[in-house]
Structure formats: structure tokens, C-alpha cells
Design a protein around this motif. Structure first.
Motif, PDB file in Angstrom:
ATOM      1  N   VAL A  80      -8.289  -8.643  -6.147  1.00 57.74           N
ATOM      2  CA  VAL A  80      -8.457 -10.045  -5.733  1.00 57.74           C
ATOM      3  C   VAL A  80      -9.472 -10.730  -6.650  1.00 57.74           C
ATOM      4  CG1 VAL A  80      -9.093 -11.595  -3.861  1.00 57.74           C
ATOM      5  CG2 VAL A  80      -7.937  -9.427  -3.352  1.00 57.74           C
ATOM      6  N   MET A  81      -8.989 -11.699  -7.434  1.00 57.55           N
ATOM      7  CA  MET A  81      -9.875 -12.492  -8.288  1.00 57.55           C
ATOM      8  C   MET A  81      -9.526 -13.971  -8.112  1.00 57.55           C
ATOM      9  SD  MET A  81     -10.266 -10.043 -11.662  1.00 57.55           S
ATOM     10  CE  MET A  81      -8.480  -9.719 -11.819  1.00 57.55           C
ATOM     11  N   GLU A  82      -8.812 -14.569  -9.070  1.00 57.94           N
ATOM     12  CA  GLU A  82      -8.429 -15.978  -8.904  1.00 57.94           C
ATOM     13  C   GLU A  82      -7.587 -16.179  -7.645  1.00 57.94           C
ATOM     14  OE1 GLU A  82      -7.716 -15.410 -13.451  1.00 57.94           O
ATOM     15  OE2 GLU A  82      -7.913 -14.122 -11.689  1.00 57.94           O
ATOM     16  N   ASP A  83      -6.783 -15.181  -7.340  1.00 55.25           N
ATOM     17  CA  ASP A  83      -5.982 -15.227  -6.115  1.00 55.25           C
ATOM     18  C   ASP A  83      -5.835 -13.805  -5.594  1.00 55.25           C
ATOM     19  OD1 ASP A  83      -3.557 -13.958  -7.349  1.00 55.25           O
ATOM     20  OD2 ASP A  83      -3.449 -15.843  -8.454  1.00 55.25           O
ATOM     21  N   ASP A  84      -5.117 -13.650  -4.491  1.00 55.47           N
ATOM     22  CA  ASP A  84      -5.036 -12.357  -3.826  1.00 55.47           C
ATOM     23  C   ASP A  84      -4.288 -11.292  -4.631  1.00 55.47           C
ATOM     24  OD1 ASP A  84      -6.406 -13.499  -1.783  1.00 55.47           O
ATOM     25  OD2 ASP A  84      -4.674 -13.721  -0.433  1.00 55.47           O
ATOM     26  N   HIS A  85      -3.496 -11.696  -5.630  1.00 53.87           N
ATOM     27  CA  HIS A  85      -2.690 -10.734  -6.381  1.00 53.87           C
ATOM     28  C   HIS A  85      -2.950 -10.798  -7.885  1.00 53.87           C
ATOM     29  CE1 HIS A  85      -0.447 -11.352  -2.583  1.00 53.87           C
ATOM     30  NE2 HIS A  85      -0.178 -10.061  -2.698  1.00 53.87           N
ATOM     31  N   ALA A  86      -4.096 -11.329  -8.268  1.00 56.34           N
ATOM     32  CA  ALA A  86      -4.399 -11.488  -9.688  1.00 56.34           C
ATOM     33  C   ALA A  86      -4.398 -10.144 -10.420  1.00 56.34           C
ATOM     34  CB  ALA A  86      -5.753 -12.174  -9.860  1.00 56.34           C
ATOM     35  N   GLY A  87      -5.042  -9.147  -9.828  1.00 58.71           N
ATOM     36  CA  GLY A  87      -5.096  -7.835 -10.458  1.00 58.71           C
ATOM     37  C   GLY A  87      -3.730  -7.176 -10.554  1.00 58.71           C
ATOM     38  N   LEU A  88      -2.922  -7.330  -9.514  1.00 54.05           N
ATOM     39  CA  LEU A  88      -1.573  -6.765  -9.524  1.00 54.05           C
ATOM     40  C   LEU A  88      -0.741  -7.393 -10.641  1.00 54.05           C
ATOM     41  CD1 LEU A  88      -0.811  -6.711  -5.690  1.00 54.05           C
ATOM     42  CD2 LEU A  88      -1.623  -4.825  -7.114  1.00 54.05           C
ATOM     43  N   ASN A  89      -0.918  -8.679 -10.838  1.00 55.02           N
ATOM     44  CA  ASN A  89      -0.177  -9.360 -11.888  1.00 55.02           C
ATOM     45  C   ASN A  89      -0.604  -8.879 -13.281  1.00 55.02           C
ATOM     46  OD1 ASN A  89       1.243 -10.884  -9.997  1.00 55.02           O
ATOM     47  ND2 ASN A  89      -0.247 -12.557 -10.021  1.00 55.02           N
ATOM     48  N   THR A  94       0.573  -5.917 -18.138  1.00 51.88           N
ATOM     49  CA  THR A  94       0.145  -4.922 -19.129  1.00 51.88           C
ATOM     50  C   THR A  94       1.270  -3.949 -19.449  1.00 51.88           C
ATOM     51  OG1 THR A  94      -2.148  -5.069 -18.363  1.00 51.88           O
ATOM     52  CG2 THR A  94      -1.540  -3.118 -19.637  1.00 51.88           C
ATOM     53  N   ARG A  95       1.952  -3.491 -18.423  1.00 55.55           N
ATOM     54  CA  ARG A  95       3.037  -2.522 -18.633  1.00 55.55           C
ATOM     55  C   ARG A  95       4.314  -3.179 -19.159  1.00 55.55           C
ATOM     56  NH1 ARG A  95      -0.240   1.716 -18.742  1.00 55.55           N
ATOM     57  NH2 ARG A  95      -0.751   2.646 -16.717  1.00 55.55           N
ATOM     58  N   GLU A  96       4.720  -4.281 -18.553  1.00 58.47           N
ATOM     59  CA  GLU A  96       6.036  -4.842 -18.833  1.00 58.47           C
ATOM     60  C   GLU A  96       6.050  -5.810 -20.011  1.00 58.47           C
ATOM     61  OE1 GLU A  96       7.548  -6.504 -15.234  1.00 58.47           O
ATOM     62  OE2 GLU A  96       7.535  -4.587 -14.152  1.00 58.47           O
ATOM     63  N   GLN A  97       5.063  -6.680 -20.120  1.00 59.33           N
ATOM     64  CA  GLN A  97       5.077  -7.659 -21.207  1.00 59.33           C
ATOM     65  C   GLN A  97       4.289  -7.191 -22.421  1.00 59.33           C
ATOM     66  OE1 GLN A  97       4.611 -11.845 -20.138  1.00 59.33           O
ATOM     67  NE2 GLN A  97       4.991 -11.361 -17.990  1.00 59.33           N
ATOM     68  N   LEU A  98       3.099  -6.668 -22.206  1.00 59.15           N
ATOM     69  CA  LEU A  98       2.315  -6.157 -23.326  1.00 59.15           C
ATOM     70  C   LEU A  98       2.897  -4.848 -23.842  1.00 59.15           C
ATOM     71  CD1 LEU A  98      -0.186  -6.831 -25.015  1.00 59.15           C
ATOM     72  CD2 LEU A  98      -1.532  -5.456 -23.411  1.00 59.15           C
ATOM     73  N   GLY A  99       3.550  -4.101 -22.957  1.00 54.69           N
ATOM     74  CA  GLY A  99       4.179  -2.842 -23.364  1.00 54.69           C
ATOM     75  C   GLY A  99       3.197  -1.711 -23.598  1.00 54.69           C
ATOM     76  N   ASN A 100       2.025  -1.785 -22.998  1.00 52.60           N
ATOM     77  CA  ASN A 100       1.013  -0.740 -23.162  1.00 52.60           C
ATOM     78  C   ASN A 100       1.211   0.326 -22.091  1.00 52.60           C
ATOM     79  OD1 ASN A 100      -1.325   0.841 -23.321  1.00 52.60           O
ATOM     80  ND2 ASN A 100      -2.590  -0.906 -23.918  1.00 52.60           N
ATOM     81  N   ILE A 121       1.233   1.288  -4.963  1.00 52.32           N
ATOM     82  CA  ILE A 121       1.588   2.427  -5.811  1.00 52.32           C
ATOM     83  C   ILE A 121       3.092   2.494  -6.028  1.00 52.32           C
ATOM     84  CG2 ILE A 121       1.634   4.947  -5.898  1.00 52.32           C
ATOM     85  CD1 ILE A 121      -1.108   4.940  -4.592  1.00 52.32           C
ATOM     86  N   ALA A 122       3.857   2.126  -5.025  1.00 55.85           N
ATOM     87  CA  ALA A 122       5.315   2.175  -5.148  1.00 55.85           C
ATOM     88  C   ALA A 122       5.847   1.097  -6.082  1.00 55.85           C
ATOM     89  CB  ALA A 122       5.960   2.029  -3.767  1.00 55.85           C
ATOM     90  N   LYS A 123       5.234  -0.073  -6.078  1.00 60.85           N
ATOM     91  CA  LYS A 123       5.774  -1.214  -6.823  1.00 60.85           C
ATOM     92  C   LYS A 123       5.194  -1.394  -8.216  1.00 60.85           C
ATOM     93  CE  LYS A 123       7.142  -4.215  -2.960  1.00 60.85           C
ATOM     94  NZ  LYS A 123       6.969  -5.558  -2.344  1.00 60.85           N
ATOM     95  N   TYR A 124       3.996  -0.858  -8.456  1.00 63.61           N
ATOM     96  CA  TYR A 124       3.319  -1.125  -9.724  1.00 63.61           C
ATOM     97  C   TYR A 124       3.042   0.184 -10.472  1.00 63.61           C
ATOM     98  CZ  TYR A 124       2.628  -5.759  -7.739  1.00 63.61           C
ATOM     99  OH  TYR A 124       2.829  -7.002  -7.180  1.00 63.61           O
ATOM    100  N   ASP A 125       3.156   0.125 -11.789  1.00 61.40           N
ATOM    101  CA  ASP A 125       2.948   1.303 -12.627  1.00 61.40           C
ATOM    102  C   ASP A 125       1.451   1.473 -12.879  1.00 61.40           C
ATOM    103  OD1 ASP A 125       3.065   3.388 -14.374  1.00 61.40           O
ATOM    104  OD2 ASP A 125       4.207   2.347 -15.931  1.00 61.40           O
ATOM    105  N   ILE A 126       0.747   1.927 -11.833  1.00 60.84           N
ATOM    106  CA  ILE A 126      -0.685   2.168 -11.937  1.00 60.84           C
ATOM    107  C   ILE A 126      -0.943   3.666 -11.793  1.00 60.84           C
ATOM    108  CG2 ILE A 126      -1.259  -0.106 -11.016  1.00 60.84           C
ATOM    109  CD1 ILE A 126      -1.959   1.346  -8.364  1.00 60.84           C
ATOM    110  N   ASP A 127      -2.184   4.067 -12.082  1.00 59.88           N
ATOM    111  CA  ASP A 127      -2.516   5.493 -12.069  1.00 59.88           C
ATOM    112  C   ASP A 127      -3.387   5.895 -10.890  1.00 59.88           C
ATOM    113  OD1 ASP A 127      -1.395   6.337 -14.824  1.00 59.88           O
ATOM    114  OD2 ASP A 127      -2.538   4.523 -15.242  1.00 59.88           O
ATOM    115  N   ASP A 128      -4.052   4.929 -10.285  1.00 58.64           N
ATOM    116  CA  ASP A 128      -4.842   5.244  -9.082  1.00 58.64           C
ATOM    117  C   ASP A 128      -5.202   3.942  -8.384  1.00 58.64           C
ATOM    118  OD1 ASP A 128      -6.173   6.713  -7.154  1.00 58.64           O
ATOM    119  OD2 ASP A 128      -7.263   7.937  -8.613  1.00 58.64           O
TER     120      ASP A 128
END
Length: 317
Positions: A80-89, A94-100, A121-128
Motif C-alpha cells: 500500500v503506497m499511492e493506493d491499496d494495490h500500488a505494490g502489486l502493480n 516488473t515481471r510482465e512489462q520489464l521482463g525481469n 501469491i496465486a495471482k502475482y509472480d512474487i517470491d515471498d
């Protein structure tokens, strides 16, 4: 439960110039989170590599920083930063557009109800995914070890792939000078990935009169294959006065292959039957097993032969 405010003193994070640090990106709109994370991990090292911290205070700033460099090992990302899902976005971008795919992404939240762990965890390609209240000092250390080891190993695999690609490309024109350079480059990349966690290496050629000509012999070292920061300098003459003493010491041994490790850097000198010298430089090397030594000797021997044969072929033409 331990308090998250665990550090008792403040210090500037300094990175040793000789050792490539792990780059860590902290993304959080709370300045205190940046301060205490840096304080807590100020002395952390993995494989003798320290941490270098970078800060972003919004999703927009995080994207700018991530676009500016591609070698971040870990991103500690507030939800949660600018909005409730800023970090998720940011994670998805990072994964889909930046390709990292290499950077390890750890989401941190102070409001777990805003983004349920199982759903994230189910929806986003995160590690923890961690709640800030549960991330104690010990758990933070565990997180760093697991995340950075994963990044380190994924990075090595990527280096293997890049080296293999160069070798395959070089096999099509094995007798051309360009191909020999490319082949040596590919093998060197795989060697560095196999033997060290660093990716900085250079392979030099010293002309036949390099040790007898006046002046500093190291000024005549020509880079013929390289990895990391030296890649763009292949073909250049490299001046490294500090290497002269090591170079002279290795030559005095009068062995076909002589090496020493100084300040976690490998220096190997190979002399061909025609009197030419080749020097291999690899950062981040600790002790070498007999197998490691054998691999490096084979590399210097076989690539030197390839370069010498290529030079003869060019003369015959």
C-alpha cells in the motif's frame, strides 16, 4: 515477539570496491522502514558480498529505478503506497512489462487485510509475502539468505545459457578469428559462472616481446575475451600497473601455467611453446579444487592454441 525496530546504531552502508555487492531495492512510502532495514542489514554478507541499498518511495519511482539498472537481486516492496494495490502493480509490471525474471520480489504489508496472502501469491509472480509486524530481525536474515541464494543460482544459470549460446554460434565458423574470440567468450562465461559467484573476468594476450620491451609490460595486455564490466572493452589495450608485480612473479616461476589468488582475484599466466603469454583474471574466486584448477588450465591451453592457429591462418592468407 521481537520488535521490528531491532537495530541499535546507525551506520552508512559502504561497499568494498573489490567485491561486487548485491543490489537491494527498498520500495516503501515510510522513511522509517528504509532506515531500520538498512541499519539491521548493514553488516550482512553472502559469499563475502555485501549489500548496497537503493530507495524508492512510490510505485512510479520504483519503476524508474528498475528501468535504470537490471542487476537488482531483491526488491522489498510495500503493498500500500499511492493506493491499496500500488505494490502489486509494481510486481506485475516488473515481471510482465520489464521482463525481469531474476530479481526476487518480497511483498511487505502493514495492512494484510487489504491483500490476502493466498490470493496475492496465486495471482502475482512474487517470491515471498510478509506482514511487517512478523518480520523480526532473525526472520529478516532468513529471508535475505534464501532470497539472495535463489538470485545467485538463477544468475549462474543465466550465465551458463549465455555462454552456451556463444559457443553454439561460434561453432559455425570455427576457423575464423571472430569465431575464436566468440568461442573463448562463451567458454569464459561458463567458467566464471561455474567457479565463482562473480561475473567479472578478462582474458588477455601479451605479445612475444611483452616482457622485454621497455616500459610497463601490463600496458601491452590486450583483452581478447571478457565478462561483466570488461565485455565492452574486448580488443582494447588495458593498463593495470598494479598487476605488474603479480605478472612478473608468475613469469619467474617458469611454469607453462602459473597462478595465484590475491584479494579473492585469480591471476593465471599461460606461456605457449612459441613464447607468447596469456593471462586470465577472474574476480570473486576463493580456494580452487584440483578440478577447478584443471578446468582453468584447459581453458588457457586450448584457447591459446586456437588463437595461435588462427593467427597463422591469417598470415598464410
Amino acid at each position: 515477539m521481537e520488535d521490528f525496530l531491532f537495530a541499535d546504531d546507525s551506520k552508512t552502508i559502504e561497499v568494498a570496491g573489490a567485491t561486487e555487492p548485491f543490489h537491494i531495492l527498498i520500495v516503501d512510502d515510510d522513511e522509517e522502514i528504509h532506515v531500520i532495514t538498512k541499519m539491521a542489514l548493514g553488516d550482512f554478507k553472502l559469499d563475502q558480498r555485501p549489500l548496497q541499498f537503493h530507495s524508492a518511495y512510490s510505485a512510479a519511482e520504483a519503476k524508474e529505478v528498475l528501468q535504470a539498472r537490471d542487476d537488482f537481486a531483491l526488491m522489498l516492496l510495500d503493498v500500500v503506497m499511492e493506493d491499496d494495490h500500488a505494490g502489486l502493480n509494481v510486481a506485475r509490471w516488473t515481471r510482465e512489462q520489464l521482463g525481469n525474471r531474476l530479481i526476487r520480489i518480497v511483498l511487505r504489508t502493514g495492512q494484510p487485510g487489504q491483500a490476502p496472502e493466498e490470493e496475492v501469491i496465486a495471482k502475482y509472480d512474487i517470491d515471498d509475502y510478509k506482514e511487517k509486524t512478523e518480520l523480526t530481525y532473525r526472520k529478516l536474515l532468513t529471508l535475505m539468505y534464501s532470497s539472495l541464494r535463489a538470485f545467485r543460482d538463477l544468475q549462474a544459470i543465466e550465465q551458463y545459457k549465455q555462454g552456451l549460446e556463444r559457443i553454439i554460434q561460434a561453432s559455425a565458423e570455427i576457423f575464423s578469428a571472430r569465431s575464436v574470440n566468440q568461442l573463448s567468450q562463451g567458454i569464459l562465461e561458463q567458467l566464471v559462472a561455474l567457479l565463482t559467484r562473480s561475473k567479472v573476468a578478462a582474458y588477455y594476450k601479451l605479445p612475444l616481446d611483452g616482457f622485454t620491451a621497455s616500459g610497463d609490460s601490463t600496458e601491452q595486455l590486450q583483452i581478447i575475451a571478457a565478462t561483466g564490466q570488461y565485455c565492452s572493452r574486448v580488443g582494447e589495450q588495458l593498463k593495470q600497473p598494479e598487476v605488474r608485480e603479480i605478472l612478473e612473479t608468475l613469469r619467474q616461476r617458469k611454469d607453462q601455467v602459473a597462478y595465484q589468488i590475491h584479494n579473492n582475484t585469480y591471476y593465471g599466466l599461460y606461456q605457449t611453446s612459441h613464447g607468447a603469454f596469456y593471462m586470465l583474471f577472474i574476480e570473486g574466486v576463493g580456494e580452487l579444487s584440483e578440478t577447478d584448477q584443471h578446468l582453468l588450465t584447459l581453458f588457457m591451453n586450448n584457447t591459446a592454441i586456437a588463437f595461435e592457429h588462427t593467427a597463422l591462418l591469417q598470415v598464410d592468407k
